[in-house]
Design a protein around this motif. Sequence first.
Motif, short mmCIF file in Angstrom:
data_model
loop_
_atom_site.label_atom_id
_atom_site.label_comp_id
_atom_site.label_asym_id
_atom_site.label_seq_id
_atom_site.Cartn_x
_atom_site.Cartn_y
_atom_site.Cartn_z
N THR A 32 3.53 70.68 20.32
CA THR A 32 3.05 71.47 19.79
C THR A 32 1.61 72.39 19.94
O THR A 32 1.16 71.85 20.57
CB THR A 32 3.03 70.18 18.33
N SER A 33 2.04 73.45 19.07
CA SER A 33 0.52 74.03 19.00
C SER A 33 -0.37 74.09 18.00
O SER A 33 0.10 74.65 16.88
CB SER A 33 0.85 75.87 19.65
N ARG A 34 -1.43 73.93 18.05
CA ARG A 34 -2.65 74.45 16.79
C ARG A 34 -3.77 73.93 16.70
O ARG A 34 -4.87 74.48 18.49
CB ARG A 34 -1.87 72.94 15.72
N ILE A 35 -4.05 74.65 15.84
CA ILE A 35 -5.75 75.25 16.18
C ILE A 35 -6.34 73.82 15.67
O ILE A 35 -6.35 73.45 15.05
CB ILE A 35 -5.60 76.92 15.22
N ILE A 39 -7.81 75.66 20.69
CA ILE A 39 -6.33 75.29 20.17
C ILE A 39 -6.28 74.27 21.07
O ILE A 39 -6.33 74.11 22.01
CB ILE A 39 -5.99 76.22 21.33
N ILE A 40 -5.03 73.52 20.48
CA ILE A 40 -4.88 71.78 20.59
C ILE A 40 -3.32 71.79 21.04
O ILE A 40 -3.12 72.12 20.18
CB ILE A 40 -5.18 70.39 20.23
N VAL A 41 -2.73 71.98 22.20
CA VAL A 41 -1.03 72.35 22.09
C VAL A 41 -1.15 70.49 22.74
O VAL A 41 -1.81 69.46 24.10
CB VAL A 41 -1.36 72.48 23.93
N ARG A 42 -0.42 69.21 22.37
CA ARG A 42 -0.14 68.33 22.64
C ARG A 42 1.53 67.83 22.92
O ARG A 42 2.68 68.97 22.73
CB ARG A 42 0.30 67.51 20.92
N VAL A 74 6.40 82.26 20.61
CA VAL A 74 5.07 82.77 20.38
C VAL A 74 4.07 82.23 19.61
O VAL A 74 4.39 82.01 17.86
CB VAL A 74 5.66 83.79 19.90
N ASP A 75 3.23 81.56 19.19
CA ASP A 75 2.01 81.28 19.03
C ASP A 75 1.47 82.92 18.08
O ASP A 75 -0.16 82.89 18.21
CB ASP A 75 1.06 80.27 19.47
N GLN A 76 1.64 83.16 16.93
CA GLN A 76 0.45 84.60 16.91
C GLN A 76 -0.34 83.97 16.33
O GLN A 76 -2.03 85.27 16.50
CB GLN A 76 1.58 85.56 15.29
N LEU A 77 -0.83 83.00 15.25
CA LEU A 77 -1.69 82.94 15.61
C LEU A 77 -2.62 82.44 16.16
O LEU A 77 -4.37 82.51 15.49
CB LEU A 77 -2.62 80.75 14.64
#
Length: 322
Positions: free
Chosen positions: A188-191, A279-282, A139-142
């Motif tokens: 990974t998931s990041r903004i 969003i960047i998912v690597r 869960v990526d709340q961000l």
Amino acid sequence: MSNATPPGWYPDAATPGTDRWWDGAAWTAHTRPAAAPQAFGPPEPVATTPQDFRLPGPAAAPGNGGAPAGRGAARVVALAVAGLIVVGAAVTGAVLLGRDDDGKRPEAGPSGPVTPTTTVTDTPSPTGSPAEDDPKVLVDQLNGITLPIPDGWEKPDRTVEPVLTMRTVNSYACPGSSSDFCYHATVTSRIASATDITSAEELAKQDIATAADGGYEKNIVGNRIHGGIMSHKVLDSASVSVAGRAGYQVRWRVNTAKGPGGYVQSLVFPSPVGSESLIIVRYAFDAGPDGPPLSLMDTITKAIRPIGDSATSGGAGSSIAP
């Protein structure tokens, strides 16, 4: 909103030692341990004392029928101090409320970090959201999304890099560094907070080299965990739909000096919540017999959902095998 505070991590005044994510439009529920002090951030409130207020001196004391003038002056000073406290409280209250002359919150962001409340419309509703302790859902709340966790994978409690991560359970000694541990696959998931790029395609094409370096060139402390990347080949560069948004993905096959090398992918798409920041998912999958099938990248991408989507309730990913 040219003067709006940019998205980023800022100290949370309500929780010392904690940073909270400001998405450019509202405070989110996403927090992390406080990082090193930053050179800039949302402006701190500054309360100013009204310049036209002066404490009366002894000469201003009213007559008191022959009583010592000092006593009357003391009463006036006491009243003036009390008035100053009231005025100061009013000024401080106005600053803390963060209101402008029209009774609205400033568009540039709050005067200081404030814990988000359930009345913020941009915050994803928890109704129907999967529990964060569900072992089958990341869960990526961000960013307002969920990702399915394949069988044989985990979401670690702690990672070297402070980003949301899922990876294979089993690790092994990196072929290029006996002191480091590698995993056969990591997602990974990041903004995308450190860029002015607003195009998903442009950002994916730029980010893929960073994704390759992080997966197979050097780790976060600078060790060449696979002996370094010797060459790469572009396998895919195309538009893709993710969580109901138009995104873009770029995939490389990388060859390394040691080990079988692997596959890396940068997937970029707008968040379904808030200011819709990118969003960047690597993805980083080992090649060779120990790595997962390349098709699993597509399976994970297709199963990414907005938080609260009925398809993610309780156990999304349970049917996804490596």
